[in-house]
Design a protein around this motif. Structure first.
Motif, PDB file in Angstrom:
ATOM      1  N   PHE A 104       0.790  -1.221   0.000  1.00 26.72           N
ATOM      2  CA  PHE A 104       0.000   0.000   0.000  1.00 26.72           C
ATOM      3  C   PHE A 104       0.830   1.284   0.000  1.00 26.72           C
ATOM      4  CE2 PHE A 104      -2.652  -3.319   1.904  1.00 26.72           C
ATOM      5  CZ  PHE A 104      -3.711  -3.294   1.003  1.00 26.72           C
ATOM      6  N   ALA A 105       2.134   1.150   0.060  1.00 24.65           N
ATOM      7  CA  ALA A 105       3.029   2.307  -0.011  1.00 24.65           C
ATOM      8  C   ALA A 105       4.175   1.909  -0.949  1.00 24.65           C
ATOM      9  CB  ALA A 105       3.533   2.696   1.369  1.00 24.65           C
ATOM     10  N   ASP A 106       5.284   2.589  -0.868  1.00 23.32           N
ATOM     11  CA  ASP A 106       6.362   2.301  -1.807  1.00 23.32           C
ATOM     12  C   ASP A 106       7.536   1.571  -1.162  1.00 23.32           C
ATOM     13  OD1 ASP A 106       7.205   4.396  -0.276  1.00 23.32           O
ATOM     14  OD2 ASP A 106       7.531   5.777  -1.945  1.00 23.32           O
ATOM     15  N   ALA A 107       7.284   0.893  -0.038  1.00 24.19           N
ATOM     16  CA  ALA A 107       8.352   0.128   0.611  1.00 24.19           C
ATOM     17  C   ALA A 107       8.726  -1.082  -0.258  1.00 24.19           C
ATOM     18  CB  ALA A 107       7.911  -0.340   1.987  1.00 24.19           C
ATOM     19  N   VAL A 108       9.979  -1.439  -0.210  1.00 16.79           N
ATOM     20  CA  VAL A 108      10.463  -2.603  -0.950  1.00 16.79           C
ATOM     21  C   VAL A 108      11.029  -3.624   0.037  1.00 16.79           C
ATOM     22  CG1 VAL A 108      10.942  -1.323  -3.070  1.00 16.79           C
ATOM     23  CG2 VAL A 108      12.704  -1.526  -1.326  1.00 16.79           C
ATOM     24  N   TYR A 109      11.069  -4.853  -0.391  1.00 15.58           N
ATOM     25  CA  TYR A 109      11.613  -5.923   0.435  1.00 15.58           C
ATOM     26  C   TYR A 109      12.381  -6.880  -0.459  1.00 15.58           C
ATOM     27  CZ  TYR A 109       7.906  -8.865  -1.438  1.00 15.58           C
ATOM     28  OH  TYR A 109       7.089  -9.572  -2.272  1.00 15.58           O
ATOM     29  N   SER A 110      13.280  -7.636   0.155  1.00 14.38           N
ATOM     30  CA  SER A 110      14.093  -8.554  -0.643  1.00 14.38           C
ATOM     31  C   SER A 110      13.669 -10.011  -0.472  1.00 14.38           C
ATOM     32  CB  SER A 110      15.574  -8.398  -0.290  1.00 14.38           C
ATOM     33  OG  SER A 110      15.773  -8.616   1.082  1.00 14.38           O
ATOM     34  N   ASP A 111      13.116 -10.351   0.676  1.00 11.99           N
ATOM     35  CA  ASP A 111      12.691 -11.737   0.892  1.00 11.99           C
ATOM     36  C   ASP A 111      11.634 -11.804   2.001  1.00 11.99           C
ATOM     37  OD1 ASP A 111      14.076 -11.502   3.328  1.00 11.99           O
ATOM     38  OD2 ASP A 111      15.872 -12.431   2.513  1.00 11.99           O
ATOM     39  N   GLU A 112      11.124 -12.994   2.227  1.00 14.00           N
ATOM     40  CA  GLU A 112      10.062 -13.179   3.212  1.00 14.00           C
ATOM     41  C   GLU A 112      10.539 -12.876   4.629  1.00 14.00           C
ATOM     42  OE1 GLU A 112       6.878 -16.587   4.530  1.00 14.00           O
ATOM     43  OE2 GLU A 112       7.598 -16.594   2.468  1.00 14.00           O
ATOM     44  N   ALA A 113      11.776 -13.157   4.926  1.00 16.05           N
ATOM     45  CA  ALA A 113      12.325 -12.849   6.253  1.00 16.05           C
ATOM     46  C   ALA A 113      12.301 -11.345   6.501  1.00 16.05           C
ATOM     47  CB  ALA A 113      13.748 -13.393   6.380  1.00 16.05           C
ATOM     48  N   GLU A 114      12.622 -10.563   5.492  1.00 15.59           N
ATOM     49  CA  GLU A 114      12.574  -9.104   5.632  1.00 15.59           C
ATOM     50  C   GLU A 114      11.133  -8.629   5.831  1.00 15.59           C
ATOM     51  OE1 GLU A 114      13.839  -5.094   3.184  1.00 15.59           O
ATOM     52  OE2 GLU A 114      14.777  -6.997   2.624  1.00 15.59           O
ATOM     53  N   LEU A 115      10.200  -9.267   5.141  1.00 14.15           N
ATOM     54  CA  LEU A 115       8.780  -8.929   5.327  1.00 14.15           C
ATOM     55  C   LEU A 115       8.354  -9.182   6.767  1.00 14.15           C
ATOM     56  CD1 LEU A 115       6.806 -10.218   2.207  1.00 14.15           C
ATOM     57  CD2 LEU A 115       7.112  -7.869   2.974  1.00 14.15           C
ATOM     58  N   ARG A 116       8.751 -10.333   7.282  1.00 14.11           N
ATOM     59  CA  ARG A 116       8.401 -10.695   8.656  1.00 14.11           C
ATOM     60  C   ARG A 116       9.012  -9.700   9.650  1.00 14.11           C
ATOM     61  NH1 ARG A 116       4.481 -12.789  11.451  1.00 14.11           N
ATOM     62  NH2 ARG A 116       5.189 -13.769  13.331  1.00 14.11           N
ATOM     63  N   SER A 117      10.246  -9.331   9.422  1.00 15.68           N
ATOM     64  CA  SER A 117      10.933  -8.361  10.273  1.00 15.68           C
ATOM     65  C   SER A 117      10.220  -7.013  10.220  1.00 15.68           C
ATOM     66  CB  SER A 117      12.384  -8.224   9.839  1.00 15.68           C
ATOM     67  OG  SER A 117      13.026  -7.232  10.573  1.00 15.68           O
ATOM     68  N   GLN A 118       9.820  -6.594   9.026  1.00 13.96           N
ATOM     69  CA  GLN A 118       9.085  -5.338   8.852  1.00 13.96           C
ATOM     70  C   GLN A 118       7.767  -5.389   9.622  1.00 13.96           C
ATOM     71  OE1 GLN A 118       8.539  -3.335   4.830  1.00 13.96           O
ATOM     72  NE2 GLN A 118       6.617  -4.439   5.064  1.00 13.96           N
ATOM     73  N   TRP A 119       7.059  -6.503   9.517  1.00 18.59           N
ATOM     74  CA  TRP A 119       5.774  -6.696  10.207  1.00 18.59           C
ATOM     75  C   TRP A 119       5.967  -6.554  11.722  1.00 18.59           C
ATOM     76  CZ3 TRP A 119       0.715  -7.904   8.693  1.00 18.59           C
ATOM     77  CH2 TRP A 119      -0.134  -8.361   9.717  1.00 18.59           C
ATOM     78  N   GLU A 120       6.970  -7.230  12.247  1.00 17.36           N
ATOM     79  CA  GLU A 120       7.233  -7.198  13.689  1.00 17.36           C
ATOM     80  C   GLU A 120       7.640  -5.798  14.150  1.00 17.36           C
ATOM     81  OE1 GLU A 120       6.471  -9.471  15.855  1.00 17.36           O
ATOM     82  OE2 GLU A 120       5.829 -10.873  14.300  1.00 17.36           O
ATOM     83  N   ARG A 121       8.433  -5.100  13.354  1.00 18.58           N
ATOM     84  CA  ARG A 121       8.841  -3.742  13.698  1.00 18.58           C
ATOM     85  C   ARG A 121       7.634  -2.809  13.758  1.00 18.58           C
ATOM     86  NH1 ARG A 121       9.278   0.225  10.578  1.00 18.58           N
ATOM     87  NH2 ARG A 121       9.570  -0.948   8.666  1.00 18.58           N
ATOM     88  N   ILE A 122       6.797  -2.894  12.748  1.00 16.45           N
ATOM     89  CA  ILE A 122       5.596  -2.039  12.711  1.00 16.45           C
ATOM     90  C   ILE A 122       4.676  -2.374  13.886  1.00 16.45           C
ATOM     91  CG2 ILE A 122       3.501  -1.482  11.402  1.00 16.45           C
ATOM     92  CD1 ILE A 122       5.234  -1.963   8.833  1.00 16.45           C
ATOM     93  N   LYS A 123       4.510  -3.646  14.165  1.00 12.37           N
ATOM     94  CA  LYS A 123       3.665  -4.073  15.278  1.00 12.37           C
ATOM     95  C   LYS A 123       4.197  -3.537  16.603  1.00 12.37           C
ATOM     96  CE  LYS A 123       1.636  -8.293  17.162  1.00 12.37           C
ATOM     97  NZ  LYS A 123       1.559  -9.748  17.016  1.00 12.37           N
ATOM     98  N   LYS A 124       5.508  -3.608  16.791  1.00 15.78           N
ATOM     99  CA  LYS A 124       6.133  -3.097  18.007  1.00 15.78           C
ATOM    100  C   LYS A 124       5.935  -1.587  18.125  1.00 15.78           C
ATOM    101  CE  LYS A 124      10.524  -3.097  20.494  1.00 15.78           C
ATOM    102  NZ  LYS A 124      11.932  -3.478  20.464  1.00 15.78           N
ATOM    103  N   GLU A 125       6.080  -0.867  17.007  1.00 17.13           N
ATOM    104  CA  GLU A 125       5.857   0.579  16.999  1.00 17.13           C
ATOM    105  C   GLU A 125       4.422   0.916  17.387  1.00 17.13           C
ATOM    106  OE1 GLU A 125       6.984   1.840  13.074  1.00 17.13           O
ATOM    107  OE2 GLU A 125       9.124   1.523  13.466  1.00 17.13           O
ATOM    108  N   GLU A 126       3.479   0.135  16.887  1.00 19.91           N
ATOM    109  CA  GLU A 126       2.078   0.361  17.217  1.00 19.91           C
ATOM    110  C   GLU A 126       1.817   0.191  18.713  1.00 19.91           C
ATOM    111  OE1 GLU A 126       0.163  -1.301  13.027  1.00 19.91           O
ATOM    112  OE2 GLU A 126       0.182  -2.594  14.793  1.00 19.91           O
ATOM    113  N   LYS A 127       2.421  -0.829  19.296  1.00 13.58           N
ATOM    114  CA  LYS A 127       2.206  -1.124  20.723  1.00 13.58           C
ATOM    115  C   LYS A 127       2.830  -0.058  21.609  1.00 13.58           C
ATOM    116  CE  LYS A 127       0.119  -5.001  19.928  1.00 13.58           C
ATOM    117  NZ  LYS A 127      -1.311  -5.088  20.018  1.00 13.58           N
ATOM    118  N   SER A 128       3.926   0.554  21.154  1.00 15.56           N
ATOM    119  CA  SER A 128       4.594   1.560  21.984  1.00 15.56           C
ATOM    120  C   SER A 128       4.010   2.967  21.803  1.00 15.56           C
ATOM    121  CB  SER A 128       6.106   1.583  21.687  1.00 15.56           C
ATOM    122  OG  SER A 128       6.338   2.027  20.377  1.00 15.56           O
ATOM    123  N   ALA A 129       3.176   3.125  20.784  1.00 15.95           N
ATOM    124  CA  ALA A 129       2.589   4.454  20.513  1.00 15.95           C
ATOM    125  C   ALA A 129       1.450   4.791  21.452  1.00 15.95           C
ATOM    126  CB  ALA A 129       2.087   4.512  19.078  1.00 15.95           C
TER     127      ALA A 129
END
Length: 127
Positions: free
Chosen positions: A102-127
Motif C-alpha cells: 500500500f506504499a512504496d516500501a520494498v523488500y528482498s525476501d520473506e524474512a525481511e517482510l516478517r521483520s518489517q511486520w514485527e517492527r511495525i507491530k512493536k511501533e504500534e504497541k509503543s505508541a
C-alpha cells in the motif's frame, strides 16, 4: 447485494434479536457468555478447513460473523465503540503493516517482510 448491505443487514438482525421484542436468549447474552460460542465456532471452522469442504467452511465463517456481530452490537449498546470501528481499525492496521503493498516500501525476501511486520507491530504497541 453489496458487502456493506449484508453487514448492515446482519447488524440489524442482531439489534432486533437483542431489542425489546427480540429473542430472550439473545437479549440475556453478554460478551463473556459469548466467549464459549466464539471458541466453539473457531474450532468448527478449523475442522471444516482441515476437511477442505467449502460449503462447511462458508457456514462456519457465517457463524463467526454472527458471533462477531453480536459482540459488536453489545459493545455498541455499552457505548464502548461502534459496530464498524473494529472493521475500520483492522483495515487501517493491515494497510499500515503492508507498506510493500500500500506504499512504496520494498523488500528482498520473506524474512525481511516478517521483520518489517514485527517492527511495525512493536511501533504500534509503543505508541
Amino acid at each position: 447485494m453489496k458487502t456493506d448491505q449484508e453487514l448492515s443487514r446482519l447488524l440489524d438482525i442482531v439489534t432486533t434479536l437483542r431489542g425489546d421484542q427480540g429473542c430472550p436468549w439473545d437479549k440475556k447474552q453478554t460478551p463473556l457468555s459469548m466467549k464459549k460460542y466464539l471458541l466453539e465456532e473457531c474450532r468448527e471452522l478449523a475442522e471444516a478447513l482441515e476437511k477442505e469442504q467449502p460449503q462447511d467452511i462458508c457456514e462456519e465463517i457465517g457463524d463467526l460473523y454472527f458471533i462477531l456481530a453480536m459482540l459488536s452490537v453489545m459493545y455498541t449498546e455499552k457505548q464502548s465503540f461502534g459496530p464498524l470501528d473494529p472493521l475500520r481499525s483492522s483495515c487501517e492496521k493491515m494497510i499500515r503493516r503492508h507498506p510493500h503493498v500500500f506504499a512504496d516500501a520494498v523488500y528482498s525476501d520473506e524474512a525481511e517482510l516478517r521483520s518489517q511486520w514485527e517492527r511495525i507491530k512493536k511501533e504500534e504497541k509503543s505508541a
